[in-house]
Design a protein around this motif. Structure first.
Motif, mmCIF file in Angstrom:
data_model
loop_
_atom_site.group_PDB
_atom_site.id
_atom_site.type_symbol
_atom_site.label_atom_id
_atom_site.label_comp_id
_atom_site.label_asym_id
_atom_site.label_seq_id
_atom_site.Cartn_x
_atom_site.Cartn_y
_atom_site.Cartn_z
ATOM 1 N N MET A 1 40.931 37.616 35.508
ATOM 2 C CA MET A 1 39.813 37.091 36.315
ATOM 3 C C MET A 1 39.372 38.137 37.339
ATOM 4 N N ALA A 2 38.087 38.223 37.578
ATOM 5 C CA ALA A 2 37.568 39.183 38.556
ATOM 6 C C ALA A 2 38.106 38.855 39.944
ATOM 7 N N SER A 3 38.259 39.876 40.759
ATOM 8 C CA SER A 3 38.765 39.667 42.122
ATOM 9 C C SER A 3 37.619 39.708 43.118
ATOM 10 N N THR A 4 37.909 39.238 44.304
ATOM 11 C CA THR A 4 36.908 39.253 45.370
ATOM 12 C C THR A 4 37.576 39.736 46.649
ATOM 13 N N ASP A 5 36.840 40.496 47.438
ATOM 14 C CA ASP A 5 37.364 41.094 48.664
ATOM 15 C C ASP A 5 36.543 40.594 49.849
ATOM 16 N N PRO A 6 37.097 39.648 50.633
ATOM 17 C CA PRO A 6 36.334 39.081 51.754
ATOM 18 C C PRO A 6 35.886 40.115 52.791
ATOM 19 N N CYS A 275 33.750 32.132 44.495
ATOM 20 C CA CYS A 275 33.770 30.668 44.371
ATOM 21 C C CYS A 275 35.100 30.184 43.784
ATOM 22 N N ALA A 276 35.688 30.969 42.876
ATOM 23 C CA ALA A 276 37.014 30.609 42.351
ATOM 24 C C ALA A 276 38.046 30.639 43.474
ATOM 25 N N LEU A 289 28.605 26.256 41.901
ATOM 26 C CA LEU A 289 27.682 27.106 41.138
ATOM 27 C C LEU A 289 27.130 26.391 39.915
ATOM 28 N N THR A 290 27.960 25.576 39.305
ATOM 29 C CA THR A 290 27.576 24.921 38.054
ATOM 30 C C THR A 290 26.736 23.663 38.254
#
Length: 322
Positions: A1-6, A275-276, A289-290
């Motif tokens: 899964m893609a990561s996110t960096d706050p 969002c995940a 989102l959905t």
């Protein structure tokens, strides 16, 4: 899964509803902001106007609108300008207290206030009113409060008559919160913001907390000047002592009637991954989102029920053709 960096998130904009977009755009342009984007939605009968500082000396000069901080979004629902009964709730009067103000920092506060007064704009608080002589509040055409704060000590600018709106910053958005600790935990741990500054106003019975992304704030500043006055895209939380102990106390989110303020918006590095992560944090969603037709935005609810739009930073990853 893609990561996110706050740490790559930005407090992109704050949305307010306006009665007459021509008057409101004119006011904010007088304050030096420029219209950097307009999204027309004739089918749904509303238009969105995005204004930001964009001179060569602006913090985000030339950036894509999603890759900025310090934008104000004006939402106009068709026909309100011709409706004599339509009135905006500015967030500072019962029963709709919640949102407080936008704040603009200026190079020369005395000259900036004179310029606004000479143009015929009304003030909620002039520099000379009350005890606090280093801030003023001007009223926009709908009665929203716009705080004016200095970038330099007042004694340095009192004999200078010029002010240059190209050097101004849309510094912060203020909202009132019921439980300071709950809100601070949410904005720091869930939204990834830093607590940059705290002002305890014990005599007045309230505290102010300033949060944002980016570098830490300097520990000290010049007399009467916030150490973060040169920044954009900050969030100010105002907590009045004791509200957290009242089970029936509630602030108005601006989206129930009577309406006014709509939301703040964070632009993120990877919308799906962000969002995940929020899902893992067990946030309360207004819109995933959905949900619905718009698949490029989500809305999270903060502890007081204020809406937080989540948007892709298009400079980091292309997603939507805004």
């Amino acid at each position: 899964m893609a990561s996110t960096d706050p740490t790559k998130y930005k407090l992109n904009h704050s949305m307010i509803r306006v009665k007459d977009p021509k008057r409101s755009v004119q006011f904010y342009e007088f304050l030096g902001l420029k219209l950097i984007n307009k999204l027309e939605n004739p089918d749904a009968k509303f238009d969105l106007y995005f204004l930001a500082y964009d001179s060569p000396r602006a913090v985000s000069h030339g950036n894509h609108w999603t890759d900025r901080e310090g934008i104000v979004e004006l939402t106009h629902n068709y026909g309100t300008e011709n409706d004599p009964d339509y009135k905006i709730a500015n967030g500072n009067q019962e029963p709709a207290r919640g949102f407080g103000h936008l704040a603009i920092s200026v190079d020369n506060i005395q000259a900036a206030c004179r310029r606004l007064e000479d143009a015929g704009y009304k003030f909620q608080k002039r520099l000379t009113d009350g005890k606090m002589r280093s801030i003023a509040f001007v009223l926009d055409p709908d009665g929203y409060w716009v705080e004016i704060i200095p970038q330099k000590p007042l004694e340095e600018t009192e004999n200078i008559k010029e002010t240059d709106p190209a050097t101004y910053r849309l510094n912060h958005t203020m909202i009132r919160v019921k439980d300071a600790q709950a809100s601070l935990k949410f904005y720091q741990e869930t939204m990834g913001m830093k607590l940059l500054r705290t002002s305890e106003m014990k005599e007045g019975g309230f505290n102010l907390y300033f949060l944002g992304y980016g570098p830490d704030a300097p520990a000290t500043s010049a007399k009467g000047v916030s150490p973060i006055a040169d920044r954009e895209g900050l969030l100010e939380l105002t907590w009045n002592y004791g509200t957290e102990k009242d089970p029936n106390f509630k602030y108005h989110d601006g989206n129930a009637q009577p309406q006014g303020f709509g939301h703040i918006c964070l632009s993120v590095d990877d919308l799906d991954a962000a969002c995940a992560r929020f899902e893992e944090q067990k946030v309360n969603w207004k819109k995933r989102l959905t949900d619905g037709r718009m698949k490029n935005i989500a809305f999270v609810l903060d502890p007081d029920g204020y809406w937080i739009e989540i948007l892709q930073n298009e400079n980091l990853k292309t997603r939507a053709n805004w």
